[in-house]
Enzyme design. Structure first.
Site, PDB file in Angstrom:
ATOM      1  N   LYS A  83     -26.040  42.014   2.628  1.00  0.00           N
ATOM      2  CA  LYS A  83     -26.085  41.848   1.176  1.00  0.00           C
ATOM      3  C   LYS A  83     -27.121  40.792   0.820  1.00  0.00           C
ATOM      4  O   LYS A  83     -27.190  39.740   1.461  1.00  0.00           O
ATOM      5  CB  LYS A  83     -24.695  41.444   0.680  1.00  0.00           C
ATOM      6  CG  LYS A  83     -24.559  41.368  -0.836  1.00  0.00           C
ATOM      7  CD  LYS A  83     -23.124  41.058  -1.240  1.00  0.00           C
ATOM      8  CE  LYS A  83     -22.968  41.009  -2.748  1.00  0.00           C
ATOM      9  NZ  LYS A  83     -21.564  40.771  -3.154  1.00  0.00           N
ATOM     10  N   SER A 153     -19.699  43.748  -6.573  1.00  0.00           N
ATOM     11  CA  SER A 153     -21.126  43.523  -6.536  1.00  0.00           C
ATOM     12  C   SER A 153     -21.760  43.959  -5.207  1.00  0.00           C
ATOM     13  O   SER A 153     -22.982  44.080  -5.107  1.00  0.00           O
ATOM     14  CB  SER A 153     -21.415  42.038  -6.762  1.00  0.00           C
ATOM     15  OG  SER A 153     -20.866  41.242  -5.697  1.00  0.00           O
ATOM     16  N   SER A 177     -15.281  42.229  -5.158  1.00  0.00           N
ATOM     17  CA  SER A 177     -16.615  42.774  -4.910  1.00  0.00           C
ATOM     18  C   SER A 177     -16.861  43.322  -3.515  1.00  0.00           C
ATOM     19  O   SER A 177     -17.920  43.883  -3.257  1.00  0.00           O
ATOM     20  CB  SER A 177     -17.675  41.716  -5.240  1.00  0.00           C
ATOM     21  OG  SER A 177     -17.753  41.520  -6.628  1.00  0.00           O
TER      22      SER A 177
END
Length: 466
Positions: A83, A153, A177
């Site tokens: 990420k 996210s 998330s």
């Protein structure tokens, strides 16, 4: 499934087995994944930075090391997505924001360093909502239907796993998330106990709510990734030196002797019918796996969302104070609006929210008395369409942010471990997730239950038609 697809969707254990028996090399696997990324990422837009040459170099080094018998463990040679919130030494780490468009870290985040030391290969940096402040990851799209978002996210991690771009990924979770994109993309993810995994080198959203953890396509792969990521870190004072179990050894394939609590209130309010039905079927499967299912009540649940928002918004505003004062125009519209809200939250509101949080924690502690884990839906809905602002419940409209936080944020407020795994599909063809939450530092039981369900179902083996 074609032979090529079989490579794209290998699990970590099977890939490792094939590396070691000589029927597959890390280079061949990495090349196959890069070819798939080349073919599909124009549609899905998962990658912020693709590290093609670095990944191939790492794969060649892993292949040579394994050939010599220098085996670093189950992740050696396994391609991973990172990420873009996680620092990567010498590699641009943008948090998907203009604010950090040119930020190149001098060192790896602790989790990245640990995964690399275990032989993991970074394929690249993948999309997140800007600074993780939202349940989207633009411009990434959902592999099951690119007209929909992958949630967020950690949407790039979720979409990339669903699409067969890598075998494991990192995520972060402040209000869901990791778990929301796990549900939305038909993959698996776990938010560990607060303090179990170091947050050093991961951009902050909310100091007291942030958790980091792994995402993969199965509970068994999560166990392998978490084993490496977990543990205390002198660079992160919030980590706790608690005993670290062998997560893979805890996966017995069954749930015999476990007591699973199903909440009578809050978690089953306002669900689409397919979510309620799929969750009910999954609970039945866990009963067949030997678990005893009991009803529980969550005390003081009426203040959960208000408490969450009254903490996350001002903490995010505090973290971004300087950059927001200097370059507010560099933030996206939605994040800028949330930061503006955070800057006008009264200190008394924040303090009262932290006091309410303690009440909520005590309520969950009571709810966990006499049970080993709690079972809830992963999300009340499926992934929204791109640009969708709210869900229509007939008599009211629920914002996407609220809908995706509602069932997830309680376990951030309490710091409890929670995993979400696939458990079905809705009428729109999009995946539905099952959430399993456990007691502090008992990720082993959470993973055991998730694996027991996956040993008796095939939802985690379903693939989008790409």
């Amino acid at each position: 499934m074609s032979g090529s697809d079989a490579l794209h969707y290998l699990d970590i254990t099977e890939a490792g087995k094939r590396f070691r028996d000589g029927s597959l090399s890390p280079v061949t696997l990495t090349e196959a994944l890069l070819e798939r990324i080349d073919a599909l990422d124009g549609q899905l837009q998962v990658f912020v930075t693709l590290l093609r040459e670095e990944a191939l170099s790492g794969a060649k080094a892993a292949e040579e090391a394994l050939r010599k018998g220098d085996d670093l463990g189950p992740l050696h040679g396994i391609p991973l997505g990172i990420k873009d919130l996680y620092d990567t030494k010498g590699v641009r780490t943008t948090s998907c924001s203009k604010v950090r468009a040119d930020y190149v870290p001098a060192e790896d985040a602790t989790s990245v360093a640990k995964l690399s030391a275990a032989g993991g290969i970074t394929l690249g940096k993948v999309a997140t909502h800007e600074f993780a402040f939202g349940f989207d990851a633009p411009p990434a799209r959902n592999p099951w239907n690119s007209a929909h978002t992958p949630s967020g996210s950690s949407g790039g991690s979720g979409s990339g796993l669903g699409a067969g771009f890598f075998l494991g990924a990192t995520g972060s979770d402040t209000g869901g998330s990791i778990r929301a994109p796990a549900a939305a993309n038909g993959i698996s993810g776990i938010k560990p106990t607060y303090g179990r995994v170091s947050k050093h080198g991961v951009a902050v959203l909310s100091w007291t709510l942030d958790h980091v953890g792994p995402m993969a396509r199965s509970a068994r792969d999560l166990a392998l990734l978490l084993q490496v990521m977990a543990g205390p870190d002198a660079k992160d004072a919030t980590t706790i030196d608690a005993p670290l179990p062998d997560y893979s050894a805890a996966l017995t394939g069954g749930a015999s002797g476990l007591r699973l609590g199903v909440p009578k209130n809050y978690f089953f309010d306002d669900l689409i019918p397919e979510v309620e039905e799929a969750t009910g079927r999954a609970i039945e499967v866990l009963g067949e796996a030997g678990a005893k299912v009991v009803e529980v009540t969550i005390p003081d649940s009426e203040h959960l969302l208000e408490t969450f928002f009254s903490i996350v918004v001002p903490e995010a505003a505090a973290y971004h104070t300087r950059s927001f004062q200097e370059t507010p125009e560099a933030f996206g519209d939605d994040v800028r609006e949330l930061l503006q809200q955070g800057n006008i939250v009264f200190a008394t509101t924040y303090i009262n929210a932290m006091r309410a949080r303690n009440v909520i924690r005590n309520g969950f502690r009571k709810a966990f008395d006499g049970i080993d884990a709690m079972i809830t839906p992963g999300l009340p809905v499926t992934a929204p369409r791109v640009g969708q602002k709210s869900y229509d419940w007939g008599s009211w409209q629920e914002p996407v942010f609220r809908a995706h936080a509602r069932l997830n944020c309680p376990f951030n407020l309490c710091g409890l471990p929670a995993a979400t795994v696939p458990c079905g599909f809705a009428g729109d063809g999009l995946p539905v997730g099952l959430q399993i939450a456990g007691k502090p530092f008992d990720e082993a039981t959470v993973l055991r239950i998730a694996d027991a369900f996956q040993q008796r179902s095939d939802w985690h083996l379903r693939r989008p038609a790409l």
